[in-house]
Design an enzyme around this catalytic site. Structure first.
Site, PDB file in Angstrom:
ATOM      1  N   TYR A   1     -28.408  41.132 -19.683  1.00  0.00           N
ATOM      2  CA  TYR A   1     -27.170  41.742 -20.203  1.00  0.00           C
ATOM      3  C   TYR A   1     -25.986  40.798 -20.242  1.00  0.00           C
ATOM      4  CZ  TYR A   1     -26.649  42.570 -15.136  1.00  0.00           C
ATOM      5  OH  TYR A   1     -26.600  42.419 -13.773  1.00  0.00           O
ATOM      6  N   LYS A   2     -26.169  39.550 -19.826  1.00  0.00           N
ATOM      7  CA  LYS A   2     -25.050  38.601 -19.867  1.00  0.00           C
ATOM      8  C   LYS A   2     -25.071  37.886 -21.218  1.00  0.00           C
ATOM      9  CE  LYS A   2     -24.752  38.586 -14.905  1.00  0.00           C
ATOM     10  NZ  LYS A   2     -25.312  38.079 -13.655  1.00  0.00           N
TER      11      LYS A   2
ATOM     12  N   PHE B   1     -25.145  34.252  -5.400  1.00  0.00           N
ATOM     13  CA  PHE B   1     -24.865  35.620  -5.829  1.00  0.00           C
ATOM     14  C   PHE B   1     -25.426  36.583  -4.774  1.00  0.00           C
ATOM     15  CE2 PHE B   1     -25.422  39.440  -8.487  1.00  0.00           C
ATOM     16  CZ  PHE B   1     -24.155  39.516  -9.039  1.00  0.00           C
TER      17      PHE B   1
ATOM     18  N   ARG C   1     -12.190  34.755 -13.837  1.00  0.00           N
ATOM     19  CA  ARG C   1     -13.288  34.108 -14.568  1.00  0.00           C
ATOM     20  C   ARG C   1     -13.113  34.316 -16.072  1.00  0.00           C
ATOM     21  NH1 ARG C   1     -19.125  35.913 -12.581  1.00  0.00           N
ATOM     22  NH2 ARG C   1     -18.395  37.857 -13.552  1.00  0.00           N
TER      23      ARG C   1
ATOM     24  N   ASP D   1     -32.558  31.002 -10.417  1.00  0.00           N
ATOM     25  CA  ASP D   1     -31.921  32.187 -10.983  1.00  0.00           C
ATOM     26  C   ASP D   1     -31.083  31.715 -12.183  1.00  0.00           C
ATOM     27  OD1 ASP D   1     -30.281  34.347 -11.647  1.00  0.00           O
ATOM     28  OD2 ASP D   1     -30.162  35.059  -9.574  1.00  0.00           O
TER      29      ASP D   1
HETATM   30  C1  LIG Z   1     -25.765  38.945 -12.683  1.00  0.00           C
HETATM   31  C2  LIG Z   1     -26.625  38.311 -11.659  1.00  0.00           C
HETATM   32  C3  LIG Z   1     -27.672  39.010 -11.089  1.00  0.00           C
HETATM   33  C4  LIG Z   1     -27.857  40.443 -11.462  1.00  0.00           C
HETATM   34  O1  LIG Z   1     -28.816  41.113 -10.797  1.00  0.00           O
HETATM   35  P1  LIG Z   1     -29.087  42.636 -11.175  1.00  0.00           P
HETATM   36  O2  LIG Z   1     -30.351  42.934 -10.514  1.00  0.00           O
HETATM   37  O3  LIG Z   1     -29.107  42.740 -12.661  1.00  0.00           O
HETATM   38  O4  LIG Z   1     -27.940  43.441 -10.660  1.00  0.00           O
HETATM   39  C5  LIG Z   1     -28.488  38.353 -10.178  1.00  0.00           C
HETATM   40  N1  LIG Z   1     -28.265  37.062  -9.847  1.00  0.00           N
HETATM   41  C6  LIG Z   1     -27.228  36.379 -10.371  1.00  0.00           C
HETATM   42  C7  LIG Z   1     -27.011  34.964  -9.995  1.00  0.00           C
HETATM   43  C8  LIG Z   1     -26.381  36.984 -11.281  1.00  0.00           C
HETATM   44  O5  LIG Z   1     -25.355  36.316 -11.790  1.00  0.00           O
END
Ligand SMILES: *Cc1c(COP(=O)(O)O)cnc(C)c1O
Length: 412
Positions: free
Chosen positions: A222-223, A126, A371, A197
């Site tokens: 938030y997911k 990511f 997705r 992560d």
């Molecule tokens: C959604 C996500 C993030 C989100 O990071 P934010 O700091 O909330 O923007 C980070 N790492 C991964 C792998 C994600 O899927």
């Protein structure tokens, strides 16, 4: 495996998680397959927001830091996330964003492994993760070296100069699931730490950080945790590392005695030292209330349903959209995937826009990935069946060719 829509309705009726759906406020008729990006609204959140705004903030004002224990929210929310990720309550704290937490933990890992300066991660991780590492490298210069290598080349990349292996448990685009236990063991074999992560794992599958011997972790609120847009994230530091753990963001909320207002920084005991500034009370309260939806849920049931939904979706796409030009962009075996299915199509963006217009919400990731996330608390079998029917209609009718579906928005 259900063969008909009626089979799906029977599976929904027998689903041990069926009662959870009523805890969420979703528009009638909408099939929401994007809980991997923004979780749906739990009804308890609306009630809690009203109470926190009207009573706690509106009436009780500043006294609420004590009377409603606003100050303890990061620890309390962290302790509620802990059982979802195989951690003990004092090993998890809610704070900041996933990105900021990654920065704190990656920097701290270098301190925990003095004399080592290499951080290993994978390309296509990511972007937040890779960008944070690049910023850390810019800041620390020669004190850090990044080795961004394909997982197949990890054996060569892991040696006794490595301080940290940083991987995302479930890949955001492909949905591919890493073997946390095996990879953590490989990091440990060369004396490195493992940072996971968990953004696409927490709340959708069984995560066992302590069972795998993981050292550090971050994840998203938030997911699948449904904490609301921009919800606080969380971080995990294994008990054995906490005494040596130093946050590079030495904010006053991580101080041993914030209200002594001393000039000198002294880290708080335990994970409180991972805090930086004042917690966002409204957002923390929303995340806290959202976690009610997980009370009493067996993670094994969550995972079993998530795998079944993904398999049903993939099989129906093969049966109903064989001529449509989709390619699978995720592992075929459910055990090798997180809770999402990814499909590749050159017209992926327009197809997803047309599908959303038909009441099935997934999302698109450049350059060509569609997705579909299956949040097992609120997505049912019949919905998955219907989602593929609508996708088949979008493809058969050519609806996606309409100009209105070709315009690209700022957020995809
Ligand atoms: C959604 C996500 C993030 C989100 O990071 P934010 O700091 O909330 O923007 C980070 N790492 C991964 C792998 C994600 O899927």
């Amino acid at each position: 495996m259900p063969q008909t829509r009626a089979d799906c309705i029977a599976l929904d009726a027998a689903d041990p998680l069926a009662d959870r759906r009523a805890l969420f406020d979703l528009p009638d008729g909408l099939i929401y397959l994007d809980g991997n990006s923004l979780g749906a609204l739990p009804r308890t959140v609306r009630r809690r927001m009203t109470e926190v705004v009207d009573q706690q903030w509106g009436r009780d004002l500043i006294g609420s830091w004590n009377t409603h224990d606003w100050i303890g929210l990061p620890q309390r929310v962290g302790a509620r996330i802990a059982p979802l990720i195989g951690a003990s309550p004092t090993e998890v704290i809610a704070a900041d964003s996933t990105s900021a937490n990654l920065f704190k933990l990656a920097a701290a890992a270098l301190d925990l492994r003095p004399g080592r300066r290499v951080i290993v991660s994978e390309p296509g991780n990511f972007p937040a993760d890779l960008y944070i590492l690049q910023g850390l490298k810019d800041l620390l210069g020669d004190r850090v070296e990044l080795r961004i290598v394909e997982p197949s080349a990890l054996d060569d990349a892991l040696d006794d100069s490595v301080a940290l292996l940083l991987l995302t448990h479930v890949h955001y685009k492909s949905g591919a699931l890493h073997d946390m236990a095996a990879l953590t063991a490989r990091a440990h074999a060369v004396g490195a730490l493992a940072l996971w992560d968990l953004s696409h794992s927490t709340g959708a599958l069984e995560v066992d950080l302590n069972g795998c011997g993981a050292d550090l972790a971050v994840g998203c609120g938030y997911k699948y945790l449904n904490g609301g847009p921009g919800a606080p994230a969380f971080l995990f530091v294994a008990e054995r590392h906490q005494a040596g753990f130093r946050s590079p963001l030495t904010g006053w909320m991580g101080h041993a005695k914030p209200f002594a207002f001393d000039d000198g920084y002294e880290p708080a005991p335990g994970l409180t030292r991972a805090l930086c500034g004042t917690p966002p009370v409204l957002a923390m309260s929303a995340l806290d209330a959202a976690l009610d939806a997980f009370d009493g849920v067996a993670l094994g049931e969550l995972r079993a349903k998530s795998m079944a939904l993904g398999q049903l979706f993939l099989r129906r796409v093969t049966e109903r959209c064989a001529e449509a030009g989709f390619q699978r962009a995720c592992p075929e075996a459910a055990a090798e995937r997180g809770s999402q299915v990814s499909l590749r199509h050159p017209e992926g963006y327009a197809i997803m826009e047309a599908l959303i217009a038909r009441g099935v919400v997934g999302d698109f990731r450049a350059p060509n990935i569609l997705r579909f996330g299956f949040a097992p608390l609120y997505v049912g079998y019949a919905e998955v069946w219907d989602a593929v029917e609508r996708l088949a209609e979008v493809m058969a009718s050519g609806l996606w060719r309409e100009a209105r579906f070709q315009r690209v928005s700022a957020v995809t």
